[in-house]
Design an enzyme around this catalytic site. Structure first.
Site, PDB file in Angstrom:
ATOM      1  NE  ARG A  38       6.003  -1.431  -3.288  1.00  0.00           N
ATOM      2  CZ  ARG A  38       5.431  -1.124  -2.018  1.00  0.00           C
ATOM      3  NH1 ARG A  38       4.791  -2.374  -1.376  1.00  0.00           N
ATOM      4  NH2 ARG A  38       4.973   0.049  -1.566  1.00  0.00           N
ATOM      5  CE  LYS A 192      -7.445   3.313  10.633  1.00  0.00           C
ATOM      6  NZ  LYS A 192      -6.672   2.294  11.453  1.00  0.00           N
ATOM      7  N   GLY A 345       1.038   1.158  -3.819  1.00  0.00           N
ATOM      8  CA  GLY A 345       0.545   0.008  -4.415  1.00  0.00           C
ATOM      9  C   GLY A 345      -0.840  -0.112  -4.649  1.00  0.00           C
ATOM     10  N   GLY A 368       3.350   4.923   1.704  1.00  0.00           N
ATOM     11  CA  GLY A 368       3.609   5.753   3.196  1.00  0.00           C
ATOM     12  C   GLY A 368       4.938   6.694   2.803  1.00  0.00           C
TER      13      GLY A 368
END
Ligand code: 3PG
Length: 387
Positions: A38, A192, A345, A368
């Site tokens: 990043r 999830k 990541g 996300g």
């Protein structure tokens, strides 16, 4: 129509620029940087702005601290930045006031999440931050899905532009998804269902194959009344998972769930066995995809023309459960006819043999954010920049 103006479309010279970056890098247990992707991806924007004699005030978050916490200090970023920008004077400012008395070419404000007003949106805080410069640039694609003050507040007070990384991310994702080359497949892993059900719904409308792996596949298996033993499962989402699968039974996309899996007593275990999903015993948990499932996924990846991948498909932290994730990565890199977009990541951190990374069309710095952008077509941080 309102749109983002990027920094290479406007002469920005001799200014004090507040640059929002996403330096939320992966850390090792000893708090050193394990993956500086990043930071590296932010360099084109930083260099571009420096070249035109601008002074930069960098704002970033690291982790999810609610207040000051030494473990999340951005001081670890400074030596890395100096390594990439050896000629430039760079310093860390612990407070907003400290920025005003510093003269360095790059001043990095301490972790913005040490300030509670970052998460609890505050107009006063946005105004205070904006008083530090005369231009705002957002290059933090990875955090554009958040409504944090430094993401959506600053554009209200300053002329605002998109950075080169933001431009690259949006251009590549838009290009790949607006004119989709088929077969279009998505591989979604991670733990999830709750955080990814919206995305799955969206992907189920546009993909030809939807591959579900990782612990979230357990919830789908349980919704089909398969005994998943002690495996992680979001039991409160079983009904949603069942409805999702039943809606899609007859139509595209073809949904691939595990047919066989690697099970074990615990995630730290050194022993494992491969079983068909009908044979999972009640005292064991699922930690990776089995060879039959991987063979099916490998065939689908080989014929794909567009591939999206987010999330490891097994408990990769234990080397005996990372075969599935490595296999998927390797299969994607072997298909050079496809446009491949890999996000998050953690997904990159999970894979071995990083030397093949350049065989992937685009490695998104957003996890996300990338998923939400694909799902919704825009993000709060993007809307805030549009003029
Ligand atoms: C990420 O790692 O996805 C971004 O830096 C956003 O971080 P967050 O999920 O803590 O907001």
């Amino acid at each position: 129509m309102k749109k983002i103006i990027y920094i290479d479309e406007k002469k920005i010279k001799n200014k004090k620029i507040i640059l929002r970056v996403d330096f939320n890098v992966s850390l090792n247990p000893d708090n050193t940087i394990s993956n500086d992707e990043r930071i590296r991806q932010s360099l084109p924007t930083i260099n571009y702005l420096l070249k035109n004699n601008n002074q930069l005030i960098l704002i970033s978050h690291l982790g999810r601290p609610k207040k000051y916490d030494e473990n999340f200090s951005l001081k670890i970023i400074i030596p890395k930045l100096k390594e990439y920008l050896p000629e430039i004077s760079i310093s860390l400012a612990k407070t907003i006031e400290e920025i005003k008395i510093k003269n360095d070419k790059i001043i990095v404000l301490e972790n913005i999440r040490f300030f509670p007003e970052e998460k609890n949106y505050s107009t006063i805080f946005a105004k205070k931050l904006s008083s530090l410069g005369n231009i705002y640039v957002n290059d933090a694609f990875g955090v554009c899905h958040r409504t944090d003050t430094s993401v959506i507040g600053l554009p209200k007070f300053l002329p605002s532009y998109g950075g080169l990384l933001l431009k690259k991310e949006l251009t590549i994702i838009d290009k790949s998804l607006k004119k989709i080359k088929r077969p279009f497949i998505a591989i979604i892993g991670g733990a999830k269902v709750s955080t990814k059900i919206g995305l799955l719904e969206k992907l189920s409308k546009i993909t030809d194959y939807l591959i579900i792996g990782g612990a979230m596949a357990n919830t789908f298996l349980a919704s089909k009344n398969i005994n998943i033993g002690k495996s992680f499962c979001e039991y409160d989402l079983i009904e949603i998972a069942r409805r999702f699968l039943s809606k899609k039974l007859t139509k595209k996309p073809y949904i691939i769930l595990p047919k066989d899996v690697i099970i074990s007593d615990s995630k730290e275990s050194k022993q494992s066995e491969t079983v068909k999903i009908e044979k999972i015993t009640s005292n064991k948990s699922i930690f990776d995809l089995g060879p039959e499932t991987l063979a099916e996924i490998g065939n689908v990846i080989a014929k794909a023309k567009t591939i999206i991948w987010n999330g490891p498909v097994g408990y990769f932290e234990n080397p005996i459960f990372k075969n599935g994730t490595d296999f998927i990565y390797y299969s994607i890199t072997q298909n050079q006819k496809a446009v491949s977009i890999v996000g998050g990541g953690d997904t990159i951190a999970a894979i071995s043999k990083k030397e093949y990374l350049d065989k992937i069309t685009h490695i998104s710095t957003g996890g996300g954010a990338m998923l939400e952008y694909i799902e919704k077509g825009t993000l709060p941080g993007i809307e805030a920049l549009k003029k």
